[in-house]
Design a protein around this motif. Sequence first.
Motif, mmCIF file in Angstrom:
data_model
loop_
_atom_site.group_PDB
_atom_site.id
_atom_site.type_symbol
_atom_site.label_atom_id
_atom_site.label_comp_id
_atom_site.label_asym_id
_atom_site.label_seq_id
_atom_site.Cartn_x
_atom_site.Cartn_y
_atom_site.Cartn_z
ATOM 1 N N ARG A 26 49.326 35.266 16.930
ATOM 2 C CA ARG A 26 49.673 33.905 16.523
ATOM 3 C C ARG A 26 50.698 33.397 17.533
ATOM 4 N NH1 ARG A 26 47.672 33.368 11.215
ATOM 5 N NH2 ARG A 26 47.326 35.399 10.208
ATOM 6 N N LEU A 27 50.311 32.380 18.292
ATOM 7 C CA LEU A 27 51.117 31.937 19.424
ATOM 8 C C LEU A 27 51.745 30.571 19.144
ATOM 9 C CD1 LEU A 27 48.595 32.929 22.229
ATOM 10 C CD2 LEU A 27 50.523 34.259 21.357
ATOM 11 N N PRO A 28 53.008 30.363 19.556
ATOM 12 C CA PRO A 28 53.713 29.109 19.267
ATOM 13 C C PRO A 28 53.359 27.999 20.244
ATOM 14 C CG PRO A 28 55.173 30.586 20.436
ATOM 15 C CD PRO A 28 53.886 31.342 20.222
ATOM 16 N N SER A 29 52.157 27.491 20.133
ATOM 17 C CA SER A 29 51.711 26.402 20.994
ATOM 18 C C SER A 29 50.659 25.601 20.254
ATOM 19 C CB SER A 29 51.118 26.933 22.299
ATOM 20 O OG SER A 29 50.509 25.898 23.044
ATOM 21 N N TRP A 30 50.677 24.285 20.427
ATOM 22 C CA TRP A 30 49.676 23.447 19.773
ATOM 23 C C TRP A 30 48.343 23.490 20.508
ATOM 24 C CZ3 TRP A 30 47.173 19.371 22.169
ATOM 25 C CH2 TRP A 30 47.707 18.941 23.378
ATOM 26 N N TYR A 31 48.317 24.048 21.748
ATOM 27 C CA TYR A 31 47.069 24.040 22.491
ATOM 28 C C TYR A 31 47.005 25.237 23.436
ATOM 29 C CZ TYR A 31 43.033 21.988 24.953
ATOM 30 O OH TYR A 31 41.795 21.749 25.482
ATOM 31 N N VAL A 32 46.283 26.275 23.025
ATOM 32 C CA VAL A 32 45.999 27.447 23.865
ATOM 33 C C VAL A 32 44.501 27.428 24.152
ATOM 34 C CG1 VAL A 32 45.997 29.967 23.990
ATOM 35 C CG2 VAL A 32 47.922 28.775 22.939
ATOM 36 N N PRO A 33 44.083 26.912 25.314
ATOM 37 C CA PRO A 33 42.661 26.675 25.533
ATOM 38 C C PRO A 33 41.871 27.842 26.121
ATOM 39 C CG PRO A 33 43.927 25.605 27.246
ATOM 40 C CD PRO A 33 44.909 26.226 26.316
ATOM 41 N N ASN A 34 42.512 28.783 26.832
ATOM 42 C CA ASN A 34 41.715 29.817 27.501
ATOM 43 C C ASN A 34 42.447 31.146 27.582
ATOM 44 O OD1 ASN A 34 38.999 28.896 28.549
ATOM 45 N ND2 ASN A 34 40.274 27.183 29.209
ATOM 46 N N ILE A 35 41.658 32.215 27.718
ATOM 47 C CA ILE A 35 42.191 33.579 27.764
ATOM 48 C C ILE A 35 41.480 34.391 28.846
ATOM 49 C CG2 ILE A 35 43.093 33.833 25.421
ATOM 50 C CD1 ILE A 35 40.382 34.794 24.499
#
Length: 344
Positions: free
Chosen positions: A292-301
């Motif tokens: 669970r990451l503190p960002s409103w937008y994590v688009p790619n991994i």
Amino acid sequence: MLRSATLMLLVGCGGRGVLIDSDPDPSNTTNDTDLSNTINDTDTDTDTDTDPTISTTTFPFDCNTVPPGEQTWQAAGEYGQAEDFDIDMDGYVGVAYNGNLMKRNQAGDVQVISPGVGGLTSGTRVLSTGDWVINDQNSGTVTLIDVVTGAQQVVSSAFTWPNGIEVDDNDHLFISDFSAGRIVRLDPYNPGDNEVLASGLNQANGIALSPDEQTLYSMESWTATIFAMDKQPDGSWGPVRVIHQDNAGNYQGMNVDYCGNIYWTNVLQGQGNTSNIERIRPDGTGFEVVARLPSWYVPNIRFGHGIGGFDVLKLYASDRDAGRLFEIDIGVPGRGHVGLRPLP
């Protein structure tokens, strides 16, 4: 035809690949938001060894040891606010920044790969040749970039919104066309070799191949659906089959690990500044949240490949909000980067 760069491949010993970690201090992060600036290193680690070291991770990996559930994470440096990124064979992160395709390593060295790459890049991948491919959603183009000269060659302008991108062992591209709702295979060095693999999808986004490259996974963003297509004996793909759907969320980027497990980012809009990294098994079972990451937008991994401090047992996620990468202690390698495949 763009010139191909020569790559140094990893050396195998006794049928077991050895991964190289060339970062003397992978715990460093950056304190600047300007990609052109160098790292402000506040790490007090007394380790002064700057020589590349051999990782203790070798293959084959025991897939019974994949850690379950949520894993720890940390910030891994600032690399710009591009939607997508990739990690090359020299340990540089390639991103579109201020209209240019740039690359930066963990030591803070910044280089321009190619200036003036255009509008909004929604897909960025490095090929086994060292050349780069970018998707531009504004122009609907897919562009091949020569790693040596920086020369740009549009290989397709037939997309409406080229979005997710995957590369196989032959450097063929698999691209999701978001607005058109289709999946396309394209050879960037021979653009006439292309085919539509699926159509009629609802906002196709992230895309990834299985470790044996016999199954192609993709997603529909707003229906929160993961689907698969299998390669048939005659070389064709399909039909599309749904393997996961939860009817909630905004699915974005996708990747697959060494064991065939499928990962994706889920932007939890309306639930604060949080994006999940989620996972299922190849058969669609075993759903779990792994970060669970503190960002409103994590688009790619992307998985690390053991070069330049990008740990082979860690998953890296782009934070478009703060312009950084997250490093997740996932505990399992990826399916393998181009140039490092096939894995033993």
